[in-house]
Design a protein around this motif. Structure first.
Motif, PDB file in Angstrom:
ATOM      1  N   SER A 260       3.497  16.899   9.240  1.00  9.71           N
ATOM      2  CA  SER A 260       3.720  18.031   8.550  1.00  9.71           C
ATOM      3  C   SER A 260       3.653  17.753   6.867  1.00  9.71           C
ATOM      4  CB  SER A 260       5.026  19.003   8.800  1.00  9.71           C
ATOM      5  OG  SER A 260       6.038  18.244   8.165  1.00  9.71           O
ATOM      6  N   SER A 261       3.792  16.574   6.474  1.00 11.47           N
ATOM      7  CA  SER A 261       3.913  16.145   5.165  1.00 11.47           C
ATOM      8  C   SER A 261       2.276  16.390   4.521  1.00 11.47           C
ATOM      9  CB  SER A 261       4.662  15.074   4.772  1.00 11.47           C
ATOM     10  OG  SER A 261       3.883  13.753   5.411  1.00 11.47           O
ATOM     11  N   VAL A 262       2.304  16.432   3.372  1.00 13.77           N
ATOM     12  CA  VAL A 262       0.748  16.539   2.561  1.00 13.77           C
ATOM     13  C   VAL A 262       0.687  15.294   2.429  1.00 13.77           C
ATOM     14  CG1 VAL A 262      -0.337  17.526   0.424  1.00 13.77           C
ATOM     15  CG2 VAL A 262       1.660  18.785   1.263  1.00 13.77           C
ATOM     16  N   SER A 263      -0.707  14.815   2.891  1.00 14.54           N
ATOM     17  CA  SER A 263      -1.096  13.388   2.886  1.00 14.54           C
ATOM     18  C   SER A 263      -1.624  13.374   1.408  1.00 14.54           C
ATOM     19  CB  SER A 263      -2.028  12.975   3.847  1.00 14.54           C
ATOM     20  OG  SER A 263      -3.084  14.218   3.945  1.00 14.54           O
ATOM     21  N   LYS A 264      -1.496  12.175   0.957  1.00 11.46           N
ATOM     22  CA  LYS A 264      -1.768  11.738  -0.441  1.00 11.46           C
ATOM     23  C   LYS A 264      -3.106  11.478  -0.467  1.00 11.46           C
ATOM     24  CE  LYS A 264       1.096  10.167  -4.608  1.00 11.46           C
ATOM     25  NZ  LYS A 264       0.055  10.436  -5.154  1.00 11.46           N
ATOM     26  N   THR A 265      -3.928  12.028  -1.516  1.00 10.11           N
ATOM     27  CA  THR A 265      -5.254  11.351  -1.664  1.00 10.11           C
ATOM     28  C   THR A 265      -5.148  10.182  -2.287  1.00 10.11           C
ATOM     29  OG1 THR A 265      -5.899  13.952  -1.667  1.00 10.11           O
ATOM     30  CG2 THR A 265      -7.382  12.101  -2.472  1.00 10.11           C
ATOM     31  N   SER A 266      -6.060   9.306  -1.913  1.00  9.10           N
ATOM     32  CA  SER A 266      -5.973   7.900  -2.491  1.00  9.10           C
ATOM     33  C   SER A 266      -6.814   7.883  -3.994  1.00  9.10           C
ATOM     34  CB  SER A 266      -6.654   6.711  -1.685  1.00  9.10           C
ATOM     35  OG  SER A 266      -8.287   7.102  -1.603  1.00  9.10           O
ATOM     36  N   ASP A 267      -6.243   7.050  -4.690  1.00 11.92           N
ATOM     37  CA  ASP A 267      -6.869   7.170  -6.170  1.00 11.92           C
ATOM     38  C   ASP A 267      -8.328   6.807  -6.019  1.00 11.92           C
ATOM     39  OD1 ASP A 267      -4.314   7.058  -6.871  1.00 11.92           O
ATOM     40  OD2 ASP A 267      -4.218   5.073  -7.844  1.00 11.92           O
ATOM     41  N   THR A 268      -8.950   6.101  -5.045  1.00 14.61           N
ATOM     42  CA  THR A 268     -10.322   5.996  -4.988  1.00 14.61           C
ATOM     43  C   THR A 268     -11.124   7.406  -4.562  1.00 14.61           C
ATOM     44  OG1 THR A 268      -9.713   4.482  -3.245  1.00 14.61           O
ATOM     45  CG2 THR A 268     -11.889   3.909  -4.584  1.00 14.61           C
TER      46      THR A 268
ATOM     47  N   ALA B 286      -4.430  10.401 -15.957  1.00 12.89           N
ATOM     48  CA  ALA B 286      -5.727  10.260 -15.964  1.00 12.89           C
ATOM     49  C   ALA B 286      -6.206   8.755 -16.494  1.00 12.89           C
ATOM     50  CB  ALA B 286      -6.641  11.406 -16.832  1.00 12.89           C
ATOM     51  N   GLN B 287      -5.700   8.317 -17.469  1.00 12.81           N
ATOM     52  CA  GLN B 287      -6.111   7.424 -18.188  1.00 12.81           C
ATOM     53  C   GLN B 287      -5.551   5.878 -17.127  1.00 12.81           C
ATOM     54  OE1 GLN B 287      -4.268   8.183 -21.859  1.00 12.81           O
ATOM     55  NE2 GLN B 287      -6.179   7.244 -22.894  1.00 12.81           N
ATOM     56  N   LYS B 288      -4.527   6.175 -16.676  1.00 13.45           N
ATOM     57  CA  LYS B 288      -3.990   5.027 -15.694  1.00 13.45           C
ATOM     58  C   LYS B 288      -4.732   5.253 -14.580  1.00 13.45           C
ATOM     59  CE  LYS B 288       0.778   4.322 -17.096  1.00 13.45           C
ATOM     60  NZ  LYS B 288       2.060   5.048 -17.150  1.00 13.45           N
ATOM     61  N   LEU B 289      -5.035   6.404 -14.072  1.00 12.57           N
ATOM     62  CA  LEU B 289      -5.814   6.211 -12.697  1.00 12.57           C
ATOM     63  C   LEU B 289      -7.043   5.613 -12.927  1.00 12.57           C
ATOM     64  CD1 LEU B 289      -6.230   7.703 -10.080  1.00 12.57           C
ATOM     65  CD2 LEU B 289      -7.426   9.325 -11.113  1.00 12.57           C
ATOM     66  N   ILE B 290      -7.730   5.976 -14.151  1.00  9.88           N
ATOM     67  CA  ILE B 290      -9.056   5.279 -14.510  1.00  9.88           C
ATOM     68  C   ILE B 290      -8.935   3.813 -14.533  1.00  9.88           C
ATOM     69  CG2 ILE B 290     -10.690   5.011 -16.341  1.00  9.88           C
ATOM     70  CD1 ILE B 290     -10.326   8.165 -16.386  1.00  9.88           C
ATOM     71  N   ALA B 291      -7.862   3.234 -15.278  1.00  7.74           N
ATOM     72  CA  ALA B 291      -7.614   2.052 -15.577  1.00  7.74           C
ATOM     73  C   ALA B 291      -7.305   1.143 -14.344  1.00  7.74           C
ATOM     74  CB  ALA B 291      -6.391   1.764 -16.644  1.00  7.74           C
ATOM     75  N   LYS B 292      -6.729   1.607 -13.454  1.00  5.37           N
ATOM     76  CA  LYS B 292      -6.582   1.138 -12.139  1.00  5.37           C
ATOM     77  C   LYS B 292      -7.750   0.692 -11.548  1.00  5.37           C
ATOM     78  CE  LYS B 292      -1.963   2.575 -10.407  1.00  5.37           C
ATOM     79  NZ  LYS B 292      -1.576   3.446  -9.500  1.00  5.37           N
ATOM     80  N   ASP B 296      -9.889  -2.911 -10.570  1.00  6.22           N
ATOM     81  CA  ASP B 296     -10.445  -3.357  -9.307  1.00  6.22           C
ATOM     82  C   ASP B 296     -11.850  -3.951  -9.411  1.00  6.22           C
ATOM     83  OD1 ASP B 296      -8.152  -2.864  -8.031  1.00  6.22           O
ATOM     84  OD2 ASP B 296      -8.722  -0.973  -7.077  1.00  6.22           O
ATOM     85  N   LYS B 297     -12.551  -3.173 -10.445  1.00  2.00           N
ATOM     86  CA  LYS B 297     -13.703  -3.511 -10.798  1.00  2.00           C
ATOM     87  C   LYS B 297     -13.796  -5.089 -11.426  1.00  2.00           C
ATOM     88  CE  LYS B 297     -16.491   0.616  -9.962  1.00  2.00           C
ATOM     89  NZ  LYS B 297     -15.284   1.740  -9.502  1.00  2.00           N
ATOM     90  N   TYR B 298     -12.873  -5.131 -12.350  1.00  2.00           N
ATOM     91  CA  TYR B 298     -12.853  -6.171 -13.419  1.00  2.00           C
ATOM     92  C   TYR B 298     -12.601  -7.327 -12.381  1.00  2.00           C
ATOM     93  CZ  TYR B 298     -11.183  -8.801 -17.263  1.00  2.00           C
ATOM     94  OH  TYR B 298     -10.990  -9.928 -18.425  1.00  2.00           O
ATOM     95  N   LYS B 299     -11.939  -7.457 -11.439  1.00  3.54           N
ATOM     96  CA  LYS B 299     -11.346  -8.311 -10.673  1.00  3.54           C
ATOM     97  C   LYS B 299     -12.569  -8.947  -9.842  1.00  3.54           C
ATOM     98  CE  LYS B 299      -8.232  -6.976  -7.790  1.00  3.54           C
ATOM     99  NZ  LYS B 299      -7.009  -6.665  -7.026  1.00  3.54           N
ATOM    100  N   GLN B 300     -13.539  -8.082  -9.491  1.00  9.35           N
ATOM    101  CA  GLN B 300     -14.661  -8.464  -8.989  1.00  9.35           C
ATOM    102  C   GLN B 300     -15.803  -9.154  -9.748  1.00  9.35           C
ATOM    103  OE1 GLN B 300     -15.496  -4.878  -6.787  1.00  9.35           O
ATOM    104  NE2 GLN B 300     -13.908  -5.038  -5.673  1.00  9.35           N
ATOM    105  N   ILE B 301     -15.676  -9.252 -11.031  1.00  5.80           N
ATOM    106  CA  ILE B 301     -16.511 -10.055 -11.876  1.00  5.80           C
ATOM    107  C   ILE B 301     -16.585 -11.307 -11.326  1.00  5.80           C
ATOM    108  CG2 ILE B 301     -16.835 -10.894 -13.975  1.00  5.80           C
ATOM    109  CD1 ILE B 301     -15.386  -8.644 -15.529  1.00  5.80           C
ATOM    110  N   PRO B 302     -17.766 -11.727 -10.998  1.00  7.78           N
ATOM    111  CA  PRO B 302     -18.046 -13.160 -10.109  1.00  7.78           C
ATOM    112  C   PRO B 302     -17.153 -14.212 -10.745  1.00  7.78           C
ATOM    113  CG  PRO B 302     -20.200 -12.080 -10.642  1.00  7.78           C
ATOM    114  CD  PRO B 302     -19.249 -11.182 -11.181  1.00  7.78           C
ATOM    115  N   THR B 310      -3.305  -9.885 -10.793  1.00  9.61           N
ATOM    116  CA  THR B 310      -2.382  -9.108 -10.087  1.00  9.61           C
ATOM    117  C   THR B 310      -2.539  -7.749 -10.994  1.00  9.61           C
ATOM    118  OG1 THR B 310      -0.708  -9.866 -11.640  1.00  9.61           O
ATOM    119  CG2 THR B 310      -0.773 -10.599  -9.219  1.00  9.61           C
ATOM    120  N   ALA B 311      -2.554  -6.697 -10.035  1.00  8.79           N
ATOM    121  CA  ALA B 311      -2.614  -5.453 -10.808  1.00  8.79           C
ATOM    122  C   ALA B 311      -1.139  -5.214 -11.709  1.00  8.79           C
ATOM    123  CB  ALA B 311      -2.592  -4.275  -9.758  1.00  8.79           C
TER     124      ALA B 311
END
Ligand SMILES: [Zn+2]
Ligand SMILES: [Zn+2]
Ligand SMILES: [Zn+2]
Lengths: 322, 543
Positions: A260-268, B286-292, B296-302, B310-311
């Protein structure tokens, strides 16, 4: 008032965790002591193929018996009993099944007549395997509850070694009652949980020093279990009812809240439709500092006590303090 | 209203046709081609009372020059309305009139929640508090959004998605599945702030590598750097304080590639929430979401991956982007509010929302306690049969007590954290937008002295603590603690005490869980909202 309550809660939490910790850790530390002992012996004997194993220590010693086994024998020797009671040892073999009833009252807890009666009582069950009643004042394996189990194991290896064997022991040193069962036929019926139930049912007699009644009642229940009958387990039923209730309500709570809880949408997922462009060029990697710490990975002597050795066998046991 | 060019009927946005549609002559009209016709008389009547934001009043009557007394809304001398026209308010605030468009605003007399529409028909119920009343209507101006995603899912689609959603929610109370309830979905455009961000330049993060050589452990610290050129555009955050953060998160994401330039005719036949959260409230989120994500993409730099980046906040903050632009977009949401009464008879409201573009559902679904107890009991009986007869399970009394003691404490902890969450929501502390709006209101109310604000915070904390129900955590602690204490100090405690103790604790656990479930429903329902949008003077009087 608030502060007092917090303090009270904290103290209780501390107590609970300490007791839980000691309960979990004490059997482990008991083992650790033995390991230290073996390490010591290992160092004295530089011979590497000389090794000990947890359960079968005395079997693996090359010169037959080590000190512990001598001690074990001393313990069983009626001449060495240290109590005021009279040590009593008697066996009776069933010619049909080939199994034997043992009554080794080394602690002298039974009167002569009681001992005779007990032997006759347990003789009835020799159709299933060796039946043993053991009492002792000494235990070379220490003071912990596992020492009692080891004592039984040693007795089994020394005297019975049959495919089916039941030992009921009153260990006055560790103040522990134990029902020990070894062998397929016996173990199938006399599971560890049954063993604990039986000792749960009779330990109060031992606490009241009614040792004869304790052993007699224990064997009458062992007999019932071996015959495939049920023994009364009122507390087992009640605690199982509550355990089921707790698991049922907690699990269903998790299910219900999950449903019943609202599932959180992932950041991705949140960024799924964003217009994203990420480029990284000129990656560089520079070492800024290095630290070196001494960290020995293995401590000297290796080899020595490895697994294997001696015919391992399985057994079940369950006991209770008194 | 928008009149049909053929028959002058009322044009409404049709979801299937994705255009304006006249139900009288089946005419289909491009939303961008129509201009709103305003009944001149009506416009004059209401425009003076409306404003973007709270109603402001003249200090001196524009009619006769008389002074405004107290909270008068009309002049005491000549009866002229003292409310400033929207244009006047906007002009005084230095805002561009072009950024605003004219709308009908409906205000709920019970909760002061405001909803805007292009239609002139009276709305019959309030979406925010669920009240069935005729809402007060006035003409006002609202900030014009740049973009809109028109509704793609029809009300029928929405009801289907909801039906599917409720099927799996078998602990939901039956009322929530009723026809009447499902029919009350209302199409509302929710304002979202969209952020366009980018970052260009060198970014250096710290990593390390550990290896062993001989008896030594080496820790190598590395500085990993790269020239980053990144852009994240169209990252939306809900801009309405009446739209709970957990719900707007639950129905995300919206496909912003389908957004179209805004024109008011899209709203015809629907409602829109007024945006009242400043664009900078959610900016840092919004800025934090984007930075995170960028990290993740930065970590994948060859070559960077093996240094165990670590994040950490420190590393993530290095990728915090600059905000290049932000714009308002209307996203389509099917909205349902249900009023219910709690045990004490207090009225509560719960919301269910459906993404009007994708059909994704999110809602406050209460757990019907009777259904829960029934299901748990059935499970318990099955478990008992399994434990007792199949596995022949026996527990040593000492362990039974310890395990139940620990589980009891865990339940008590869950209970307290639930209470924290409940109280936070009751006070609206879990919605960033709402907190900000409230704070602004407090400031507007004249609480400028900081000790006054501190005092208020303290009062609020005391109120919050008072509302929390007690977990009685000392019950399992006390029982297990005392028995174990005696066992470890004095000696043998009879098994019976261990069993009784663990049974008492297990009874506590079951009681605790049932309480948690019934209190959980506090989380799925909300206090009736109180928007208090009537303006500075009134809110000062209230607080
Ligand atoms: Zn028409
Ligand atoms: Zn006047
Ligand atoms: Zn309302």
């Amino acid at each position: 008032m608030q502060k007092f309550r917090k303090l009270f809660g904290f103290v209780l939490a501390l107590l609970l965790s300490v007791s839980l910790f000691s309960a979990v850790v004490s059997p482990l530390t008991a083992k650790a002591d033995l390991l230290d002992l073996w390490d010591l012996i290992d160092d004295l004997n530089e011979d590497d193929d000389y090794y000990y194993d947890d359960e079968d220590a005395y079997l693996d010693s090359e010169d037959g018996y080590d000190d512990e086994v001598y001690k074990f024998q001393d313990t069983l020797d009626p001449g060495n009993t240290t109590t005021t009671g009279v040590a009593y040892q008697e066996t009776k073999t069933n010619n049909v099944s080939g199994y034997t009833a043992f009554l080794y009252d080394n602690a002298g807890l039974f009167a002569q007549t009681e001992a005779k009666t007990l032997l006759d009582e347990i003789y009835q069950y020799t159709e299933y395997g060796d039946m043993v009643i053991l009492t002792t004042n000494e235990n070379p394996y220490g003071n912990s509850e596992s020492a009692t189990d080891q004592f039984c194991e040693a007795f089994y290896q020394q005297y019975s070694k049959k495919d089916n064997c039941v030992i009921f022991i009153i260990d006055m040193k560790t103040r522990y009652l134990l029902v020990y069962s070894a062998g397929d036929v016996v173990e199938d019926n006399l599971t560890a949980s049954k063993c604990s139930t039986i000792t749960d049912n009779v330990y109060s007699y031992a606490s009241d020093k009614e040792y004869y009644r304790c052993a007699s009642e224990a064997y009458s229940q062992i007999g019932k279990v071996l015959a495939g009958m049920h023994i009364a387990q009122p507390m087992k039923v009640v605690s199982n009812v509550f355990i089921s209730l707790v698991i049922g309500f907690v699990v269903m709570y998790l299910v219900a809240v999950g449903k019943s809880s609202v599932s959180k949408t992932s950041d991705t997922e949140l960024l799924k439709y964003a217009a994203v462009n990420f480029n990284a060029v000129n990656p560089t990697d520079t070492i800024t500092s290095t630290t070196k710490t001494y960290c020995p990975r293995s401590s000297g002597s290796s080899g020595g006590r490895s697994g294997g050795g001696g015919g391992g066998h399985s057994h079940s046991s369950g006991g209770h303090r008194f | 209203m928008y009149a049909c060019p053929n028959c002058s009927g009322n044009l409404k946005f049709n979801i299937e046709k994705q255009a304006l549609y006249c139900e009288f002559c089946n005419n289909v009209v491009d939303p961008y081609s129509v201009v709103k016709e305003r009944d001149a008389e009506e416009g004059d009547k209401y425009i003076k009372e409306g404003a973007a934001g709270p109603v402001e009043y003249y200090d001196t009557c524009p009619g006769c020059g008389g002074k405004r007394e107290g909270n008068e809304t009309v002049c005491g001398f000549c009866g002229t309305s003292l409310a400033k026209p929207a244009e006047q308010v906007l002009k005084e605030a230095g805002k561009d009139l072009e950024d605003y468009y004219e709308v009908s605003t409906f205000r709920c007399p019970q909760c002061s929640g405001e909803i805007i529409t292009e239609d002139t028909e009276a709305a019959a119920f309030c979406t925010f508090c669920g009240a069935s009343t005729i809402l007060d209507r006035r003409i006002s101006r609202a900030k014009r959004p740049q973009y809109i995603i028109p509704f793609k899912k029809t009300k029928k689609d929405c009801m289907d998605s909801y039906g599917k959603f409720m099927k799996s929610a078998f602990f939901a109370p039956n009322e929530m599945k009723s026809e009447k309830c499902v029919d009350s979905f209302r199409g509302i455009y929710m304002p979202y702030w969209n952020y366009n961000t980018s970052k260009h330049g060198n970014v250096t993060c710290g990593g390390s590598r550990v290896y062993y050589r001989g008896d030594y452990k080496y820790t190598e610290n590395h500085a990993l750097s790269a020239d980053v050129d990144m852009m994240y555009n169209n990252v939306p955050f809900d801009a309405s304080s009446s739209f709970a953060d957990n719900l707007s998160n639950g129905i995300a994401p919206f496909d912003t590639s389908q957004q179209q330039p805004f024109t008011p005719s899209f709203l015809s036949g629907f409602y829109a929430d007024t945006n009242d959260v400043d664009d900078n409230v959610y900016q840092i989120d919004a800025q934090k979401l984007i930075a995170k994500d960028a990290f993740d993409k930065y970590k994948q730099i060859p070559g960077f991956g093996r240094y165990g980046l670590t994040a950490s906040d420190n590393n993530i903050n290095k990728l915090l982007p600059n905000v290049d632009g932000k714009f308002l977009t209307m996203f389509p949401v099917w909205f349902m509010s249900i009023r219910s009464k709690d045990k004490k008879g207090e009225e509560r409201v719960s919301y269910t929302v459906v993404n009007g573009q994708t059909g994704k559902v999110a809602g406050d679904i209460p757990i019907a306690v009777n259904k829960y107890i029934l299901a748990s009991s059935i499970l318990s009986v099955a478990l008992f049969i399994l434990l007792n007869f199949v596995f022949n399970f026996t527990i040593v009394p000492k362990y039974a007590l310890m395990i139940s003691g620990v589980v009891g404490l865990i339940m008590a902890a869950i209970f307290s954290s639930h209470e924290d969450q409940i109280v936070k929501r009751e006070f609206g502390e879990d919605d960033k937008g709402l907190v900000t709006v409230k704070r602004q209101k407090d400031r507007a109310a004249g609480d400028k002295a900081s000790d006054n604000i501190a005092k208020k915070e303290k009062e609020k904390k005391a109120q919050m603590d008072k509302m929390k129900e007690k977990s009685f955590f000392w019950i399992p602690l006390g029982i297990a603690g005392i028995i174990l204490l005696i066992e470890f100090t004095v000696g043998i405690v009879s098994d019976l005490w261990f069993y009784l103790g663990s049974i008492a604790i297990m009874a506590y656990i079951v009681w605790c869980v049932i309480r948690i479930v019934s209190r959980y429903n506090r989380l799925t329902t909300r206090k009736l909202p109180q928007f208090n949008r009537t303006g500075g003077d009134d809110s000062a009087k209230v607080s």
